[in-house]
Design an enzyme around this catalytic site. Sequence first.
Site, PDB file in Angstrom:
ATOM      1  N   HIS A 216      13.049 -10.838  12.968  1.00  0.00           N
ATOM      2  CA  HIS A 216      11.950 -11.506  11.685  1.00  0.00           C
ATOM      3  C   HIS A 216      10.742 -10.529  11.714  1.00  0.00           C
ATOM      4  O   HIS A 216       9.869 -11.218  11.064  1.00  0.00           O
ATOM      5  CB  HIS A 216      11.692 -13.005  12.387  1.00  0.00           C
ATOM      6  CG  HIS A 216      12.666 -13.771  12.574  1.00  0.00           C
ATOM      7  ND1 HIS A 216      13.380 -14.676  11.812  1.00  0.00           N
ATOM      8  CD2 HIS A 216      13.204 -14.208  13.805  1.00  0.00           C
ATOM      9  CE1 HIS A 216      14.234 -15.359  12.273  1.00  0.00           C
ATOM     10  NE2 HIS A 216      14.184 -15.103  13.716  1.00  0.00           N
ATOM     11  N   SER A 337       0.797  13.535  -2.609  1.00  0.00           N
ATOM     12  CA  SER A 337       0.365  12.795  -3.697  1.00  0.00           C
ATOM     13  C   SER A 337      -0.448  13.640  -4.582  1.00  0.00           C
ATOM     14  O   SER A 337      -1.190  14.648  -4.238  1.00  0.00           O
ATOM     15  CB  SER A 337      -0.937  11.535  -3.289  1.00  0.00           C
ATOM     16  OG  SER A 337      -1.476  10.982  -4.200  1.00  0.00           O
ATOM     17  N   LYS A 343      -2.262  12.482   1.738  1.00  0.00           N
ATOM     18  CA  LYS A 343      -1.080  11.738   1.845  1.00  0.00           C
ATOM     19  C   LYS A 343       0.008  12.410   2.360  1.00  0.00           C
ATOM     20  O   LYS A 343       0.028  13.753   1.894  1.00  0.00           O
ATOM     21  CB  LYS A 343      -0.815  11.007   0.512  1.00  0.00           C
ATOM     22  CG  LYS A 343      -1.813   9.907  -0.001  1.00  0.00           C
ATOM     23  CD  LYS A 343      -1.467   8.556   0.945  1.00  0.00           C
ATOM     24  CE  LYS A 343      -0.361   7.932   0.835  1.00  0.00           C
ATOM     25  NZ  LYS A 343       0.011   7.461  -0.535  1.00  0.00           N
ATOM     26  N   GLU A 350      12.354   6.641   1.019  1.00  0.00           N
ATOM     27  CA  GLU A 350      12.075   5.721   0.135  1.00  0.00           C
ATOM     28  C   GLU A 350      12.976   5.805  -1.090  1.00  0.00           C
ATOM     29  O   GLU A 350      13.711   4.535  -1.736  1.00  0.00           O
ATOM     30  CB  GLU A 350      10.816   5.777  -0.508  1.00  0.00           C
ATOM     31  CG  GLU A 350       9.516   5.680   0.358  1.00  0.00           C
ATOM     32  CD  GLU A 350       8.154   5.915  -0.287  1.00  0.00           C
ATOM     33  OE1 GLU A 350       7.867   5.323  -1.139  1.00  0.00           O
ATOM     34  OE2 GLU A 350       7.392   6.707   0.380  1.00  0.00           O
TER      35      GLU A 350
END
Length: 522
Positions: A216, A337, A343, A350
């Site tokens: 969970h 970025s 970043k 992804e």
Amino acid sequence: MESSILHTCTTIYTHTHTSSLTLRSPFFHLSKRTHKMRISPQSLTVSCTAHKNEVELKEKETKLWGGRFEEGVTDAVERFTESISFDKALYKQDIMGSRAHATMLAHQGLIEAGDKDIILKGLDQIEKEIEMGKFVWRTDREDVHMNIEAALTDLVGEPAKKLHTARSRNDQVSTDFRLWCRDAIDTIISRIKHLQSALVILAKKNEGLIVPGYTHLQRAQPVLLQHLLLAYVEQLERDAGRLLDCRTRLNFCPLGACALAGTGLPIDRFMTSDALGFSAPMRNSIDAVSDRDFVLEFLSSNSITAIHLSRLGEEWVLWASEEFGFITPSDSVSTGSSIMPQKKNPDPMELVRGKSARVVGDLVTLLVLCKGLPHAYNRDLQEDKEPVFDSVKAIIGMLEVSAEFAQNITFNSERIRNALPAGHLDATTLADYLVKKDIPFRTSHDIVGRSVALCVSKNSQLQDLSLDELRSISPVFDQDVYEYLGVENSIKKFSSYGSTGSECVASQMDYWMTRLSINSNA
């Protein structure tokens, strides 16, 4: 765009070697002083497009199926119905099938041996031209089958017209597609094995590292990192197994089923099946040309693989975040970025997560495509190829980049060790301790639950509770309880087959190192 059109039109003018065409055109003007041609770029587009269309119309040929037709299809219909723009990917399989078919026809006496030799030589030449990028794919020849057959006729003449004896494009395309899918499955399985090896090697490099296990998305029990990584290896093994099962079922030959009813000519379907590496000819000619369950099964297998890879991607994206900080991808598998200079993003994983949607979508497209089709072949089935090509391209890319990512990440062991105390991960092991003291599990569960509540009130861990504090909850506790507390002790107590215990995981590692032929020094 304009310069491209200008280049095209200049080529047309040079190759026509006629001034009459240009002089008659209202878009071409002669200068009185220089007598040189001046061309209006705006008008040139219209003029040359019109001339180009005229040339194309002159070059159009009668369809190989056009004997009963008095006029050709319109340009709009031709553009809409062509499939050569994507099914040319089947050229190798189409030529392979034609070679087997021609050889069988000669063996059966349906064509002469000399014609067979001419056909085979012509097919060899066409295949070389395609692979060298010299072959001209023509839209007016509709698909890969007609392009190759028509080109063969141009090349060798009459013998080529005998090649289509006792076959139809219906059984031809099904044969080609099965061959292509078979090759694609072999490629995907090899990529799965590569990713499995990358994960096992990554696990080997992190022997003994304990990480929080989650259910969970809440901390549950401690597990060895090796155990977690091998979970993905196991899933990928089933993915490979599904593909192998699919390969076994699709490996039957439709060739010779013709349009749907077979043929009255004395062909030998077992001969062509053997030549193409199939297990046997398909038993039912209607089934052979009309069903695409092998494609549905293939895309279903790809979809399950994609979901597994998406879950791996999700886990690693989370673990690379500042909140987790469990892994650091190298710069070689990260992106930055455009606006935030600090970043460092795990973009490959992804995209693995994102591309899984494409693979599932490709399966849904095929399911919907097939759901309402009557027997036998319907032109709708032309739409089966692009989703398959897309699915295969996506899944191969996902597997390759996942392996690349696995080879270029570092697990932050200190950060992970510092994070381990939170969450009372040894609570279930403590319950097992009580069970060994002959306390019923439900009673043990309650005792440990109250022990955890005491820890929460004290902001401490179970191993920090004194024996007196534990005995205040249950007199069963004894000094040996501390052998079960703490994540390191907890890991040592797991002993069931397939568990995260050190010995069990070592056995799993040995199994996969051997199965994947990984050098122990890797």
